[in-house]
Design an enzyme around this catalytic site. Structure first.
Site, PDB file in Angstrom:
ATOM      1  N   HIS A 184       0.837  -1.202   0.000  1.00 47.84           N
ATOM      2  CA  HIS A 184       0.000   0.000   0.000  1.00 47.84           C
ATOM      3  C   HIS A 184       0.870   1.249   0.000  1.00 47.84           C
ATOM      4  O   HIS A 184       0.372   2.349   0.180  1.00 47.84           O
ATOM      5  CB  HIS A 184      -0.946  -0.008   1.211  1.00 47.84           C
ATOM      6  CG  HIS A 184      -2.044  -1.035   1.098  1.00 47.84           C
ATOM      7  ND1 HIS A 184      -1.869  -2.359   1.417  1.00 47.84           N
ATOM      8  CD2 HIS A 184      -3.328  -0.932   0.658  1.00 47.84           C
ATOM      9  CE1 HIS A 184      -2.999  -3.017   1.197  1.00 47.84           C
ATOM     10  NE2 HIS A 184      -3.898  -2.176   0.738  1.00 47.84           N
ATOM     11  N   GLY A 221       5.433   4.573  -3.161  1.00 52.18           N
ATOM     12  CA  GLY A 221       6.841   4.590  -3.589  1.00 52.18           C
ATOM     13  C   GLY A 221       7.319   3.196  -3.938  1.00 52.18           C
ATOM     14  O   GLY A 221       7.958   2.964  -4.981  1.00 52.18           O
ATOM     15  N   GLU A 279      -1.939  -6.459   9.607  1.00 51.34           N
ATOM     16  CA  GLU A 279      -1.103  -5.946  10.692  1.00 51.34           C
ATOM     17  C   GLU A 279       0.256  -6.631  10.643  1.00 51.34           C
ATOM     18  O   GLU A 279       0.317  -7.869  10.518  1.00 51.34           O
ATOM     19  CB  GLU A 279      -1.783  -6.255  12.027  1.00 51.34           C
ATOM     20  CG  GLU A 279      -1.663  -5.110  13.004  1.00 51.34           C
ATOM     21  CD  GLU A 279      -2.119  -5.527  14.383  1.00 51.34           C
ATOM     22  OE1 GLU A 279      -1.427  -5.183  15.351  1.00 51.34           O
ATOM     23  OE2 GLU A 279      -3.152  -6.228  14.469  1.00 51.34           O
ATOM     24  N   ASP A 315       8.928  -6.422   2.483  1.00 51.00           N
ATOM     25  CA  ASP A 315       9.080  -5.801   3.795  1.00 51.00           C
ATOM     26  C   ASP A 315      10.496  -5.287   3.870  1.00 51.00           C
ATOM     27  O   ASP A 315      11.447  -5.988   3.523  1.00 51.00           O
ATOM     28  CB  ASP A 315       8.776  -6.761   4.942  1.00 51.00           C
ATOM     29  CG  ASP A 315       8.498  -5.963   6.215  1.00 51.00           C
ATOM     30  OD1 ASP A 315       7.472  -5.262   6.254  1.00 51.00           O
ATOM     31  OD2 ASP A 315       9.322  -6.001   7.152  1.00 51.00           O
ATOM     32  N   GLY A 368      10.253   7.807   1.701  1.00 50.13           N
ATOM     33  CA  GLY A 368      10.739   7.366   3.010  1.00 50.13           C
ATOM     34  C   GLY A 368      12.036   8.049   3.426  1.00 50.13           C
ATOM     35  O   GLY A 368      12.148   9.281   3.404  1.00 50.13           O
ATOM     36  N   ARG A 375      16.096  -3.121  -2.785  1.00 50.29           N
ATOM     37  CA  ARG A 375      14.911  -3.750  -3.413  1.00 50.29           C
ATOM     38  C   ARG A 375      15.283  -4.369  -4.754  1.00 50.29           C
ATOM     39  O   ARG A 375      14.832  -5.464  -5.094  1.00 50.29           O
ATOM     40  CB  ARG A 375      13.813  -2.678  -3.570  1.00 50.29           C
ATOM     41  CG  ARG A 375      12.470  -3.221  -4.028  1.00 50.29           C
ATOM     42  CD  ARG A 375      11.332  -2.256  -3.736  1.00 50.29           C
ATOM     43  NE  ARG A 375      11.180  -2.046  -2.310  1.00 50.29           N
ATOM     44  CZ  ARG A 375      11.590  -0.978  -1.646  1.00 50.29           C
ATOM     45  NH1 ARG A 375      12.156   0.046  -2.258  1.00 50.29           N
ATOM     46  NH2 ARG A 375      11.463  -0.895  -0.335  1.00 50.29           N
TER      47      ARG A 375
HETATM   48  P1  ITT Z   1       3.558  -1.956   2.764  1.00 46.74           P
HETATM   49  O1  ITT Z   1       3.680  -2.735   4.052  1.00 46.74           O
HETATM   50  O2  ITT Z   1       2.152  -1.724   2.344  1.00 46.74           O
HETATM   51  O3  ITT Z   1       4.410  -2.508   1.678  1.00 46.74           O
HETATM   52  P2  ITT Z   1       4.977   0.062   4.297  1.00 46.74           P
HETATM   53  O4  ITT Z   1       5.437   1.455   3.977  1.00 46.74           O
HETATM   54  O5  ITT Z   1       4.186  -0.120   5.576  1.00 46.74           O
HETATM   55  O6  ITT Z   1       4.143  -0.458   3.032  1.00 46.74           O
HETATM   56  P3  ITT Z   1       7.116  -1.533   5.413  1.00 46.74           P
HETATM   57  O7  ITT Z   1       6.310  -2.002   6.561  1.00 46.74           O
HETATM   58  O8  ITT Z   1       7.988  -2.529   4.725  1.00 46.74           O
HETATM   59  O9  ITT Z   1       6.210  -0.896   4.277  1.00 46.74           O
HETATM   60  O10 ITT Z   1       7.960  -0.302   5.906  1.00 46.74           O
HETATM   61  C1  ITT Z   1       9.198  -0.039   5.376  1.00 46.74           C
HETATM   62  C2  ITT Z   1       9.536   1.414   5.558  1.00 46.74           C
HETATM   63  O11 ITT Z   1      10.977   1.507   5.397  1.00 46.74           O
HETATM   64  C3  ITT Z   1       8.927   2.262   4.473  1.00 46.74           C
HETATM   65  O12 ITT Z   1       7.707   2.836   4.862  1.00 46.74           O
HETATM   66  C4  ITT Z   1      10.019   3.307   4.253  1.00 46.74           C
HETATM   67  O13 ITT Z   1       9.866   4.346   5.124  1.00 46.74           O
HETATM   68  C5  ITT Z   1      11.307   2.591   4.600  1.00 46.74           C
HETATM   69  N1  ITT Z   1      11.908   2.171   3.336  1.00 46.74           N
HETATM   70  C6  ITT Z   1      11.908   0.933   2.769  1.00 46.74           C
HETATM   71  N2  ITT Z   1      12.486   0.950   1.562  1.00 46.74           N
HETATM   72  C7  ITT Z   1      12.855   2.225   1.348  1.00 46.74           C
HETATM   73  C8  ITT Z   1      13.472   2.880   0.267  1.00 46.74           C
HETATM   74  O14 ITT Z   1      13.782   2.247  -0.859  1.00 46.74           O
HETATM   75  N3  ITT Z   1      13.699   4.177   0.388  1.00 46.74           N
HETATM   76  C9  ITT Z   1      13.360   4.862   1.498  1.00 46.74           C
HETATM   77  N4  ITT Z   1      12.751   4.329   2.550  1.00 46.74           N
HETATM   78  C10 ITT Z   1      12.491   3.008   2.477  1.00 46.74           C
END
Ligand code: ITT
Length: 199
Positions: free
Chosen positions: A14, A17, A45, A74, A156, A184
């Site tokens: 969701h 980015g 969750e 994740d 992020g 990623r």
């Molecule tokens: P989904 O679970 O729906 O995929 P989320 O944003 O909640 O979305 P996560 O629980 O995996 O996803 O949280 C990972 C966080 O880490 C994400 O919200 C970013 O803030 C940070 N993050 C992960 N990959 C990143 C990237 O490539 N660049 C910057 N921040 C990143």
């Protein structure tokens, strides 16, 4: 577990980015993608203790909800001087409004003047099928934390992360520059080698 060309795949995130990056990475493979949001799937969750556990939980929930294979990510930002925090709770540091200027300010205040500026991103991609079969792939990129935040690309924590060998933050890089080295895309390369076929 291979995905045939022409398969439909749920991109189980969701986060807009991540959705953009995962869709771009999948684009050469002839897979039809649909996002969890477009299917109206709920956000599960994230109760697991590590990246792989949460990636599995999200991929399985989306796959069972849609009756299709699903790919979840994740990921998190890990800071050496903070013992690897925020790590699996990276999204939570941005608060309910998902405000990453708050999350980056918290990293800065918790680090203070720590001499150790090392940081890294981790991504675990999980492919799940509705029958419960799962396969997970991990990628990591190392670098350093840099303040103040710089750059308007990405999402992020990108504006405070300078990958090794670069003078610029992920926030200052074009999407294709970040994709060449990101956590990623590294996880994705392992996933693609195991599960996808090029035309
Ligand atoms: P989904 O679970 O729906 O995929 P989320 O944003 O909640 O979305 P996560 O629980 O995996 O996803 O949280 C990972 C966080 O880490 C994400 O919200 C970013 O803030 C940070 N993050 C992960 N990959 C990143 C990237 O490539 N660049 C910057 N921040 C990143």
């Amino acid at each position: 577990m291979r995905l045939a060309r022409g398969s439909r795949l749920v991109v189980a995130t969701h986060n807009p980015g991540k959705l953009a990056e995962m869709t771009a990475l999948l684009s050469p493979y002839g897979i039809e993608t649909v996002s969890a949001g477009a299917l109206g799937l709920p956000e599960p969750e994230e109760i697991a203790e590590d990246f792989e556990g949460n990636a599995r939980l999200k991929a399985l929930a989306a796959s069972r909800g849609a009756g299709l294979p699903a790919l979840a990510d994740d990921s998190g930002f890990c800071v050496a001087a903070l013992g690897g925090a925020p790590g699996v709770v990276s999204a939570r540091w941005a608060g309910p409004g998902r405000d990453f200027s708050l999350a980056m300010a918290r990293v800065q205040s918790e680090m203070g003047h720590a001499a150790d500026r090392r940081a890294w991103f981790v991504s675990v991609l999980c492919l799940a099928r509705p029958d419960g079969e799962c396969a997970c792939f991990t990628g990591r990129v190392d670098g350093a934390v840099s303040f103040p935040p710089r750059g308007a690309h990405g999402f992020g924590y990108d504006p405070i992360f300078v990958p090794e060998g670069s003078g610029r933050t992920f926030g200052e890089m074009l999407p294709e520059e970040k994709e060449a080295i990101s956590h990623r895309s590294r996880a994705f390369r392992a996933f693609a080698a195991a599960c996808l076929s090029l035309p």
